[in-house]
Design a protein around this motif. Structure first.
Motif, PDB file in Angstrom:
ATOM      1  N   VAL A  77       0.824  -1.208   0.000  1.00  0.00           N
ATOM      2  CA  VAL A  77       0.000   0.000   0.000  1.00  0.00           C
ATOM      3  C   VAL A  77       0.859   1.260   0.000  1.00  0.00           C
ATOM      4  O   VAL A  77       0.597   2.215  -0.739  1.00  0.00           O
ATOM      5  CB  VAL A  77      -0.942   0.001   1.229  1.00  0.00           C
ATOM      6  N   TYR A  78       1.895   1.269   0.809  1.00  0.00           N
ATOM      7  CA  TYR A  78       2.650   2.509   1.028  1.00  0.00           C
ATOM      8  C   TYR A  78       3.807   2.726   0.053  1.00  0.00           C
ATOM      9  O   TYR A  78       4.266   3.860  -0.107  1.00  0.00           O
ATOM     10  CB  TYR A  78       3.163   2.565   2.469  1.00  0.00           C
ATOM     11  N   GLU A  79       4.276   1.672  -0.588  1.00  0.00           N
ATOM     12  CA  GLU A  79       5.404   1.864  -1.511  1.00  0.00           C
ATOM     13  C   GLU A  79       5.113   2.922  -2.576  1.00  0.00           C
ATOM     14  O   GLU A  79       5.910   3.866  -2.753  1.00  0.00           O
ATOM     15  CB  GLU A  79       5.810   0.543  -2.166  1.00  0.00           C
ATOM     16  N   PRO A  80       3.999   2.827  -3.322  1.00  0.00           N
ATOM     17  CA  PRO A  80       3.748   3.859  -4.340  1.00  0.00           C
ATOM     18  C   PRO A  80       3.547   5.245  -3.743  1.00  0.00           C
ATOM     19  O   PRO A  80       3.909   6.255  -4.354  1.00  0.00           O
ATOM     20  CB  PRO A  80       2.483   3.363  -5.042  1.00  0.00           C
ATOM     21  N   LYS A  81       2.991   5.325  -2.538  1.00  0.00           N
ATOM     22  CA  LYS A  81       2.768   6.613  -1.895  1.00  0.00           C
ATOM     23  C   LYS A  81       4.090   7.283  -1.509  1.00  0.00           C
ATOM     24  O   LYS A  81       4.273   8.498  -1.683  1.00  0.00           O
ATOM     25  CB  LYS A  81       1.888   6.442  -0.654  1.00  0.00           C
ATOM     26  N   VAL A  82       5.004   6.485  -0.978  1.00  0.00           N
ATOM     27  CA  VAL A  82       6.307   7.039  -0.586  1.00  0.00           C
ATOM     28  C   VAL A  82       7.105   7.440  -1.822  1.00  0.00           C
ATOM     29  O   VAL A  82       7.761   8.495  -1.850  1.00  0.00           O
ATOM     30  CB  VAL A  82       7.089   6.022   0.273  1.00  0.00           C
ATOM     31  N   ARG A  83       7.032   6.608  -2.863  1.00  0.00           N
ATOM     32  CA  ARG A  83       7.722   6.960  -4.111  1.00  0.00           C
ATOM     33  C   ARG A  83       7.209   8.296  -4.655  1.00  0.00           C
ATOM     34  O   ARG A  83       7.996   9.128  -5.131  1.00  0.00           O
ATOM     35  CB  ARG A  83       7.519   5.858  -5.159  1.00  0.00           C
ATOM     36  N   GLU A  84       5.911   8.495  -4.580  1.00  0.00           N
ATOM     37  CA  GLU A  84       5.326   9.736  -5.075  1.00  0.00           C
ATOM     38  C   GLU A  84       5.761  10.928  -4.215  1.00  0.00           C
ATOM     39  O   GLU A  84       5.998  12.022  -4.739  1.00  0.00           O
ATOM     40  CB  GLU A  84       3.795   9.619  -5.065  1.00  0.00           C
ATOM     41  N   ALA A  85       5.880  10.705  -2.911  1.00  0.00           N
ATOM     42  CA  ALA A  85       6.263  11.786  -1.996  1.00  0.00           C
ATOM     43  C   ALA A  85       7.664  12.311  -2.264  1.00  0.00           C
ATOM     44  O   ALA A  85       7.947  13.493  -2.047  1.00  0.00           O
ATOM     45  CB  ALA A  85       6.156  11.310  -0.546  1.00  0.00           C
ATOM     46  N   ILE A  86       8.563  11.445  -2.753  1.00  0.00           N
ATOM     47  CA  ILE A  86       9.944  11.878  -2.994  1.00  0.00           C
ATOM     48  C   ILE A  86      10.253  12.040  -4.484  1.00  0.00           C
ATOM     49  O   ILE A  86      11.403  12.271  -4.861  1.00  0.00           O
ATOM     50  CB  ILE A  86      10.950  10.890  -2.361  1.00  0.00           C
ATOM     51  N   LYS A  87       9.238  11.925  -5.314  1.00  0.00           N
ATOM     52  CA  LYS A  87       9.423  12.025  -6.765  1.00  0.00           C
ATOM     53  C   LYS A  87      10.044  13.372  -7.144  1.00  0.00           C
ATOM     54  O   LYS A  87       9.645  14.418  -6.634  1.00  0.00           O
ATOM     55  CB  LYS A  87       8.074  11.859  -7.468  1.00  0.00           C
ATOM     56  N   GLY A  88      11.033  13.329  -8.022  1.00  0.00           N
ATOM     57  CA  GLY A  88      11.672  14.548  -8.490  1.00  0.00           C
ATOM     58  C   GLY A  88      12.713  15.121  -7.543  1.00  0.00           C
ATOM     59  O   GLY A  88      13.242  16.207  -7.795  1.00  0.00           O
ATOM     60  N   THR A  89      13.039  14.401  -6.457  1.00  0.00           N
ATOM     61  CA  THR A  89      14.048  14.860  -5.513  1.00  0.00           C
ATOM     62  C   THR A  89      15.330  14.037  -5.679  1.00  0.00           C
ATOM     63  O   THR A  89      15.377  13.095  -6.470  1.00  0.00           O
ATOM     64  CB  THR A  89      13.553  14.726  -4.060  1.00  0.00           C
TER      65      THR A  89
END
Length: 228
Positions: free
Chosen positions: A46-58
């Protein structure tokens, strides 16, 4: 006679440390069994895609391990090179987004680990890594995560992920890791990192992500003032 006996005991403690007092020494930290990976798999999914999105572009790096998600922030680009424990403004965004994801889920624990390279004095490295980890921790606390869900540890140069014999290797070792997992797994991790550190030469941290995604190489190297 009683005075003489008392004096003998005091001298024994001060000079050599009598064996009679050894039982009062602090016990070694307990080893806590790590829960099997399948316990946290549903949460990870559940959280893997959410965390990836949170740090996207950093410049943050992401990897999924057996039973936890790991976000790695290289020191280069995360902290002021002239004030080594002060975060740069660009670091606040991804940290705040991750904290927002986690604040309402009481089943999640967060362990933040600071790491340094092996240049400089050992205790200074450990203190600097602790300060950097605390800086990250402060953002999560501002978002409402309580102490029972948020732990911090500065490991200095005890767990390198690359050799310290080159500038690139030292840059990779200077980092802060954010470990996201279930509370039972967090408790096991805390026990693990509370154990006495082995000699630095024998400690090697796994660096390669399980899925090979989300990793970046930092080309720019810190100034000598922040090389730890």
């Amino acid at each position: 006679m009683l005075a003489n006996k008392t004096l003998a005991i005091v001298l024994c403690v001060l000079i050599s440390g009598c064996s009679a007092f050894e039982k009062y020494t602090k016990p070694a930290p307990k080893v806590v069994a790590m829960p099997p990976p399948e316990v946290t798999q549903a949460w990870l999914d559940v959280y893997e895609p959410k965390v990836r999105e949170a740090i996207k572009g950093t410049h943050f790096e992401f990897e999924r391990r057996e039973n936890l998600l790991v976000v790695t922030a290289p020191v280069q680009g995360s902290f002021n090179p002239d004030r080594p424990h002060m975060m740069l403004p660009t670091t606040l965004g991804p940290l705040s987004r991750m904290a927002k994801l986690l604040e309402s889920d009481e089943s999640i624990g967060v362990l933040i680990l600071g790491h340094a390279d092996s240049s400089g004095e050992v205790n200074a490295n450990r203190e600097l890594s602790q300060q950097r980890a605390r800086a990250f921790t402060s953002i999560f606390r501002l978002s409402g995560l309580k102490q029972n869900r948020l732990m911090v540890k500065g490991l200095g140069s005890d767990m390198p992920r690359a050799a310290n014999d080159s500038q690139q290797g030292r840059a990779l070792n200077r980092r802060v890791e954010i470990l996201l997992t279930s509370k039972p797994t967090l408790n096991a991790l805390i026990a693990k990192y509370s154990q006495p550190a082995p000699a630095p030469a024998t400690v090697v941290a796994a660096a390669k992500p399980a899925d090979g995604k989300g990793t970046k190489t930092v080309a720019k190297i810190d100034k000598p003032a922040s090389s730890q």
